[in-house]
Design an enzyme around this catalytic site. Structure first.
Site, PDB file in Angstrom:
ATOM      1  N   SER A   1       8.383  -4.556  48.366  1.00  7.95           N
ATOM      2  CA  SER A   1       6.965  -4.240  48.577  1.00  7.95           C
ATOM      3  C   SER A   1       6.766  -2.817  49.084  1.00  7.95           C
ATOM      4  O   SER A   1       7.505  -2.332  49.932  1.00  7.95           O
ATOM      5  CB  SER A   1       6.348  -5.206  49.585  1.00  7.95           C
ATOM      6  N   ARG A   2       5.719  -2.178  48.544  1.00  9.23           N
ATOM      7  CA  ARG A   2       5.338  -0.853  49.027  1.00  9.23           C
ATOM      8  C   ARG A   2       4.307  -0.964  50.143  1.00  9.23           C
ATOM      9  O   ARG A   2       3.834   0.044  50.660  1.00  9.23           O
ATOM     10  CB  ARG A   2       4.775  -0.018  47.871  1.00  9.23           C
ATOM     11  N   ASN A   3       3.924  -2.192  50.442  1.00  7.05           N
ATOM     12  CA  ASN A   3       2.915  -2.424  51.484  1.00  7.05           C
ATOM     13  C   ASN A   3       3.538  -2.961  52.774  1.00  7.05           C
ATOM     14  O   ASN A   3       2.821  -3.483  53.642  1.00  7.05           O
ATOM     15  CB  ASN A   3       1.874  -3.432  50.977  1.00  7.05           C
TER      16      ASN A   3
ATOM     17  N   ASP B   1      14.105 -15.497  49.764  1.00  6.51           N
ATOM     18  CA  ASP B   1      13.507 -16.681  49.126  1.00  6.51           C
ATOM     19  C   ASP B   1      13.542 -16.606  47.602  1.00  6.51           C
ATOM     20  O   ASP B   1      13.202 -17.578  46.939  1.00  6.51           O
ATOM     21  CB  ASP B   1      12.041 -16.845  49.568  1.00  6.51           C
TER      22      ASP B   1
ATOM     23  N   ASP C   1      14.188 -10.287  53.829  1.00  8.23           N
ATOM     24  CA  ASP C   1      13.150 -10.053  52.842  1.00  8.23           C
ATOM     25  C   ASP C   1      11.812 -10.281  53.560  1.00  8.23           C
ATOM     26  O   ASP C   1      11.779 -10.942  54.606  1.00  8.23           O
ATOM     27  CB  ASP C   1      13.347 -11.047  51.687  1.00  8.23           C
TER      28      ASP C   1
ATOM     29  N   ARG D   1       6.014  -4.178  41.728  1.00  6.19           N
ATOM     30  CA  ARG D   1       4.636  -4.240  41.215  1.00  6.19           C
ATOM     31  C   ARG D   1       4.588  -3.904  39.721  1.00  6.19           C
ATOM     32  O   ARG D   1       3.946  -4.600  38.931  1.00  6.19           O
ATOM     33  CB  ARG D   1       3.770  -3.251  42.000  1.00  6.19           C
TER      34      ARG D   1
ATOM     35  N   ASP E   1       8.196 -10.901  51.836  1.00 15.59           N
ATOM     36  CA  ASP E   1       7.327 -11.895  51.207  1.00 15.59           C
ATOM     37  C   ASP E   1       8.084 -13.209  50.993  1.00 15.59           C
ATOM     38  O   ASP E   1       9.091 -13.236  50.284  1.00 15.59           O
ATOM     39  CB  ASP E   1       6.821 -11.367  49.856  1.00 15.59           C
TER      40      ASP E   1
ATOM     41  N   GLY F   1       9.742 -11.417  44.315  1.00 14.58           N
ATOM     42  CA  GLY F   1      10.854 -10.486  44.517  1.00 14.58           C
ATOM     43  C   GLY F   1      10.854  -9.327  43.536  1.00 14.58           C
ATOM     44  O   GLY F   1      11.685  -8.433  43.621  1.00 14.58           O
TER      45      GLY F   1
END
Ligand code: BG6
Ligand code: MG
Length: 225
Positions: free
Chosen positions: A117-119, A171, A10, A50, A12, A47
């Site tokens: 995440s798309r970032n 996490d 993962d 958005r 973040d 997790g």
């Protein structure tokens, strides 16, 4: 002899602590909508995609919005979030993450990034670690978010490895659930009280070795056999 062939990470909270930036951006959105958003509330967004995060935020504030306004606010949150992200330096990678990735590759374990995440790509580039992943599976490439196992199963497919030969580092509770649903070894990053269903929990990637990982994999295999 350990059966492990790949490690899926993962982003973040495992590779980098972006949760604080997500929090600051969502807090500003909440403020503009007229309510207070706390760090405890922010736990619920870990997790989570958005769009789903916005739904939870609106639920917390008791605010109802039209779909077009939701789109606008999600875009604004992302612009705020990216302002923080663009200031990130390679030193912001969490302790032990880079070394563990390098170690995995050295012993022949394949590596993948598995995130909602798309970032992800911009963050990997800023941290200068994009080359350490064989596969990057991000929020642009999956339709169902964790706890659905799709993101992890897609990684296994693209790596050409059976799911039962993959270990997941996560996490978030939803991520551990997703790893279990994918039939993968689940390594929780954080607190055992929260990540109760993980096969093993460590405080961070600085606290796990390849030998420790293989031991956890063998233990799980023997328990199943
Ligand atoms: C997850 C984070 O990795 O990505 C969530 O834990 C976040 O908090 C989600 O909402 C989506 O991120 P992004 O960068 O696409 O807004
Ligand atoms: Mg996470």
């Amino acid at each position: 002899m350990s059966m492990l062939e790949a490690c899926l990470f993962d982003l973040d909270g495992v590779i980098v602590d972006t949760a604080k930036y997500h929090f600051l951006a969502w807090r500003q959105i909440a403020q503009e909508l007229g309510f207070v958003f706390t760090e405890a509330d922010n736990e619920r967004l870990k997790g989570v995609s958005r769009q789903r995060s916005l739904e939870i935020l609106l639920e917390i504030g008791g605010v109802a919005l039209e779909p077009v306004d939701k789109e606008r606010i999600a875009a604004k949150k992302n612009a705020l979030y990216l302002q923080y992200v663009h200031k990130m330096r390679p030193e912001e990678i969490l302790p032990g993450a880079r070394d563990f990735l390098i170690e995995c590759r050295k012993v022949g374990l394949k590596t993948a990034l598995a995130t909602a995440s798309r970032n992800a790509q911009v963050i990997l580039d800023l941290l200068q670690i994009a080359a350490l992943f064989d596969v990057v599976m991000d929020g642009n490439k999956v339709s169902r978010t964790k706890p659905d196992p799709e993101v992890f199963l897609n990684c296994a497919r693209d790596l050409g490895v059976a799911p039962s030969r993959c270990a997941v580092f996560e996490d978030a509770e939803a991520g551990i659930e997703a790893a279990i649903a994918a039939d993968m070894l689940s390594i929780g990053i954080g607190q055992p009280e929260i990540l109760k269903r993980a096969d093993l929990v460590v405080p961070g990637l600085a606290h796990i070795s390849i030998a420790g990982l293989r031991a956890a994999s063998d233990k799980k295999k023997n328990a199943v056999a």
